[in-house]
Scaffold this active site. Structure first.
Site, PDB file in Angstrom:
ATOM      1  N   ASP A  43      -2.964  28.951  21.770  1.00 54.54           N
ATOM      2  CA  ASP A  43      -2.387  30.280  21.921  1.00 54.54           C
ATOM      3  C   ASP A  43      -1.993  30.434  23.393  1.00 54.54           C
ATOM      4  OD1 ASP A  43      -1.970  33.163  21.595  1.00 54.54           O
ATOM      5  OD2 ASP A  43      -3.907  33.365  22.593  1.00 54.54           O
ATOM      6  N   ASP A  63      -1.205  34.017  25.389  1.00 50.93           N
ATOM      7  CA  ASP A  63      -1.833  35.183  26.024  1.00 50.93           C
ATOM      8  C   ASP A  63      -3.345  35.169  25.848  1.00 50.93           C
ATOM      9  OD1 ASP A  63       0.411  36.326  27.052  1.00 50.93           O
ATOM     10  OD2 ASP A  63       0.611  37.907  25.567  1.00 50.93           O
ATOM     11  N   ASP A  76       2.160  42.695  15.673  1.00 53.42           N
ATOM     12  CA  ASP A  76       3.314  42.068  15.037  1.00 53.42           C
ATOM     13  C   ASP A  76       3.366  42.417  13.559  1.00 53.42           C
ATOM     14  OD1 ASP A  76       4.051  40.763  17.412  1.00 53.42           O
ATOM     15  OD2 ASP A  76       2.690  39.099  16.995  1.00 53.42           O
ATOM     16  N   ASP A 115      -7.920  33.308  21.667  1.00 49.37           N
ATOM     17  CA  ASP A 115      -8.865  34.361  22.065  1.00 49.37           C
ATOM     18  C   ASP A 115      -8.975  35.485  21.044  1.00 49.37           C
ATOM     19  OD1 ASP A 115      -6.194  35.179  22.814  1.00 49.37           O
ATOM     20  OD2 ASP A 115      -7.116  36.830  23.924  1.00 49.37           O
ATOM     21  N   ASP A 139      -8.239  28.364   9.402  1.00 50.70           N
ATOM     22  CA  ASP A 139      -7.564  27.455   8.484  1.00 50.70           C
ATOM     23  C   ASP A 139      -8.279  26.102   8.405  1.00 50.70           C
ATOM     24  OD1 ASP A 139      -5.349  25.424   7.618  1.00 50.70           O
ATOM     25  OD2 ASP A 139      -4.490  27.402   7.217  1.00 50.70           O
ATOM     26  N   THR A 157      -7.321  23.093  10.726  1.00 49.19           N
ATOM     27  CA  THR A 157      -7.598  23.076  12.165  1.00 49.19           C
ATOM     28  C   THR A 157      -9.095  23.093  12.437  1.00 49.19           C
ATOM     29  OG1 THR A 157      -7.690  25.485  12.496  1.00 49.19           O
ATOM     30  CG2 THR A 157      -5.502  24.439  12.568  1.00 49.19           C
TER      31      THR A 157
END
Length: 251
Positions: free
Chosen positions: A18, A20, A187, A213, A227, A230
């Site tokens: 990620d 941010d 989002d 984070d 998931d 991962t």
């Protein structure tokens, strides 16, 4: 950070980050130390980034050469995807949802924000991206200080989570997903277009370590963190990300 690319020592492993709060402070630039570490890490494993922002914002944070500096760059959760510097995929929210439904969602968000009583409002409340809408109650062109003040206010008053709950109920039949990320926004995108979307482009890599984070339920890293494809790592800052990678990859 750009350099001539050699294959990493471990071609069976991808470190996927990620942006941010993981590689940079929210909407700020990555430190020289973080970028230098990522360069060294890329000699060991494949590296990639995935974030909700578009490529322009990712370049602002990680530098103008990110398409050369990472093996995979996934903008807008992978709805705009780059591999080895080349554009390999673009998905369209407008085409998928249709203009009428898209207009209904945008109008509803603007009405809600108009009636929202919060200490500050600035501008750019709804940002249309290729694969999603980014909605900010305070407005995206607030200053960094105003951004931090809103984040504190939101922790107490749950402005974003209440907004999301309202939209979930209002547009139950639209099959949309809502994801809170960063400090000031959330989002909106079709179900399944979260960060797990990018995993379809790295199916050939058997081991994928993801670092994020916002890995809590409702956070924009939650789905990919959980998931089965991962190995998820929850981090608290760019410094923590580097520390965990150093331990994990023996650097």
């Amino acid at each position: 950070m750009s350099h001539i690319r050699r294959m990493p020592k471990r071609t069976d492993t991808l470190a996927l980050f990620d942006v941010d709060g993981t590689l940079t402070p929210s909407r700020c630039k990555a430190s020289h130390e973080t970028l230098e570490f990522l360069r060294r890490l890329r000699d060991e494993v494949f590296t990639g980034i995935v974030g909700g922002s578009d490529l322009v914002k990712q370049e602002e944070q990680l530098g103008p050469t990110i398409l050369e500096d990472f093996d995979y760059v996934f903008s807008e959760n992978g709805l705009v995807a780059y591999e080895k510097g080349k554009l390999i995929h673009v998905q369209s929210l407008a085409k998928h949802l249709g203009e009428e439904k898209l207009k209904n969602v945008i109008n509803c968000c603007l009405r809600y924000i108009a009636d929202l009583d919060i200490p500050l409002k600035r501008g750019t409340f709804v940002e249309f991206r290729k694969g999603m809408l980014n909605v900010s109650p305070i407005g995206r062109n607030c200053s960094q200080q105003e951004r931090e003040e809103f984040e504190k206010y939101d922790r107490v008053h749950s402005i974003r989570s209440r907004f999301v709950d309202y939209l979930k109920e209002r547009f139950e039949g639209y099959d949309l997903q809502f994801s809170i990320g960063g400090q000031i926004s959330f989002d909106v995108f079709p179900r399944g277009w979260d960060k797990t979307y990018c995993l379809s482009f790295v199916k050939h890599i058997p081991v994928i370590h993801f670092f994020g984070d916002k890995t809590f339920l409702g956070g924009n890293d939650y789905e990919i963190f959980q998931d089965a494809r991962t190995i998820g790592h929850s981090v608290t800052s760019p410094e923590d990300t580097v520390k965990q990678c150093q331990q994990l990859f023996n650097l």
